[in-house]
Motif scaffolding. Structure first.
Motif, mmCIF file in Angstrom:
data_model
loop_
_atom_site.group_PDB
_atom_site.id
_atom_site.type_symbol
_atom_site.label_atom_id
_atom_site.label_comp_id
_atom_site.label_asym_id
_atom_site.label_seq_id
_atom_site.Cartn_x
_atom_site.Cartn_y
_atom_site.Cartn_z
ATOM 1 N N PRO A 1 0.940 -0.935 -0.117
ATOM 2 C CA PRO A 1 0.204 0.265 -0.147
ATOM 3 C C PRO A 1 0.770 1.312 -0.439
ATOM 4 O O PRO A 1 0.366 2.283 -0.726
ATOM 5 N N VAL A 2 2.315 0.645 1.046
ATOM 6 C CA VAL A 2 2.790 2.300 0.407
ATOM 7 C C VAL A 2 4.173 1.650 1.148
ATOM 8 O O VAL A 2 4.439 0.930 1.932
ATOM 9 N N VAL A 3 5.084 2.258 0.619
ATOM 10 C CA VAL A 3 6.677 2.581 0.339
ATOM 11 C C VAL A 3 7.175 3.548 0.578
ATOM 12 O O VAL A 3 7.028 4.705 0.187
ATOM 13 N N HIS A 4 8.089 3.623 2.005
ATOM 14 C CA HIS A 4 8.485 5.043 2.912
ATOM 15 C C HIS A 4 10.087 4.929 2.342
ATOM 16 O O HIS A 4 10.320 3.847 3.011
ATOM 17 N N LEU A 5 10.802 6.213 2.083
ATOM 18 C CA LEU A 5 11.835 6.129 1.763
ATOM 19 C C LEU A 5 12.945 6.620 3.066
ATOM 20 O O LEU A 5 12.305 8.262 2.115
ATOM 21 N N ARG A 6 13.171 7.126 3.425
ATOM 22 C CA ARG A 6 13.739 7.560 4.298
ATOM 23 C C ARG A 6 15.375 7.834 4.236
ATOM 24 O O ARG A 6 16.061 8.625 4.585
ATOM 25 N N LYS A 7 16.157 6.635 3.499
ATOM 26 C CA LYS A 7 17.423 6.899 3.795
ATOM 27 C C LYS A 7 18.445 7.353 2.191
ATOM 28 O O LYS A 7 17.251 7.247 1.634
#
Length: 323
Positions: free
Chosen positions: A132-138
């Motif tokens: 449902p969601v992909v959260h990229l923080r790096k």
């Protein structure tokens, strides 16, 4: 071709548009059902909250964060999730491709995003395979997606020769990169095909199915491909993917059949044996069980992807964000 590449290829992304969104003060915007839409965003400046329908916890988005919404669920963006929401279609005015819109004068948040639709009568089933969601923080993960979104904005804004083709490839690259990173993080908590694909052992069995969908696979053979016993494999696959290996095999065959029926002139008599069915009637029975209609009914109801005319229709930021 690997399973993720095959799924994304069948989706056939199109109708690309990229735009910028500025917000200021207190705000909360509700985006309705994103039917057959995939969206990629980068937070260029500021911060906000993201709440995706069906997920128990909202995500705090900070400057530099990137996120992708592959499955088309409704979602909300807000400076404060306790605020009452307004519909995106009510507050975001029409604008040109590659343009920017402002809410409350902007100044606190700047977000750039790209939106693309997918085609095919089987698109909903394919989108359901994705998270449902992909959260990229790096930082290393964010850089590629941010460059792609900003480059797409530039291509669509400037209208240079070949710009639409560049945007098409950028859209594919953004989605693949985000999902690749998500897969690398491991199975995580959840049930579905993507979680099974993130499991290195189960992924071997899925790869085997995709490499030879016409083969008369047995649980024993798939278990061996995964390096597991028959019973352990069957249980783990069902718990992780949410369906049995044989059900998945049948569904994948039908998705391939849908693509053939939509985009080739091949009759059922040709498609059936190439997907592992001994007779046309056996294939038709399986197809109706999975797709809810006969192959011929499906084929008559669908036009070839090349006949679609909506790929270049101008879209507003409201459509970009709210679908």
């Amino acid at each position: 071709m690997d399973p993720l590449s095959q799924v994304l290829s069948l989706l056939k992304p199109q109708s690309y548009i990229s735009s910028g969104f500025h917000a200021g003060g207190d705000w909360s915007v509700q985006f309705g059902s994103q039917h057959q839409l995939i969206k990629c965003y980068v937070v260029v400046a500021g911060s906000c909250w993201l709440a995706v329908d069906g997920l128990p916890e909202p995500l705090a988005l900070e400057e530099g964060d990137s996120f992708v919404l592959p499955s088309g669920r409704p979602f909300r963006l807000a400076s404060d999730l306790t605020l009452p929401s307004v519909s995106a279609s009510e507050i975001l005015p029409p604008a040109r491709r590659g343009g920017e819109v402002r809410l409350n004068g902007g100044g606190d948040l700047f977000l750039v995003g790209s939106r693309f639709g997918v085609s095919g009568g089987h698109a909903d089933m394919l989108l359901a395979l994705l998270p449902p969601v992909v959260h990229l923080r790096k930082a290393s993960e964010q850089a590629a997606l941010r460059w792609s979104v900003e480059r797409m904005m530039q291509e669509l804004r400037e209208g240079e020769p070949g710009g639409y083709l560049v945007a098409q490839h950028l859209a594919h690259m953004m989605l693949v990169q985000a999902l690749r990173v998500h897969l690398a993080e491991g199975p995580g908590l959840g049930v579905g095909w993507f979680f099974a694909l993130a499991d290195k052992q189960l992924a071997k069995a899925i790869n085997a199915i995709h490499a030879d969908p016409a083969r008369r696979w047995t649980l024993q053979e798939l278990g061996e491909a995964a390096g597991m016993s028959r019973s352990t494999f069957a249980l783990r696959f069902k718990e992780t993917a949410g369906e049995t290996p044989m059900d998945y095999l049948s569904r994948w065959r039908m998705l391939l059949a849908c693509d053939r029926l939509e985009n080739s002139g091949d009759p059922v008599s040709v498609i059936a044996p190439e997907l592992g069915y001994e007779s046309e009637s056996a294939f038709s029975t399986a197809f109706k069980r999975v797709m809810g209609c006969s192959p011929r009914q499906y084929g008559r109801a669908r036009k070839p992807a090349g006949s679609r005319t909506d790929a270049h229709v101008p879209l507003s930021p409201a459509q970009l964000l709210a679908g």
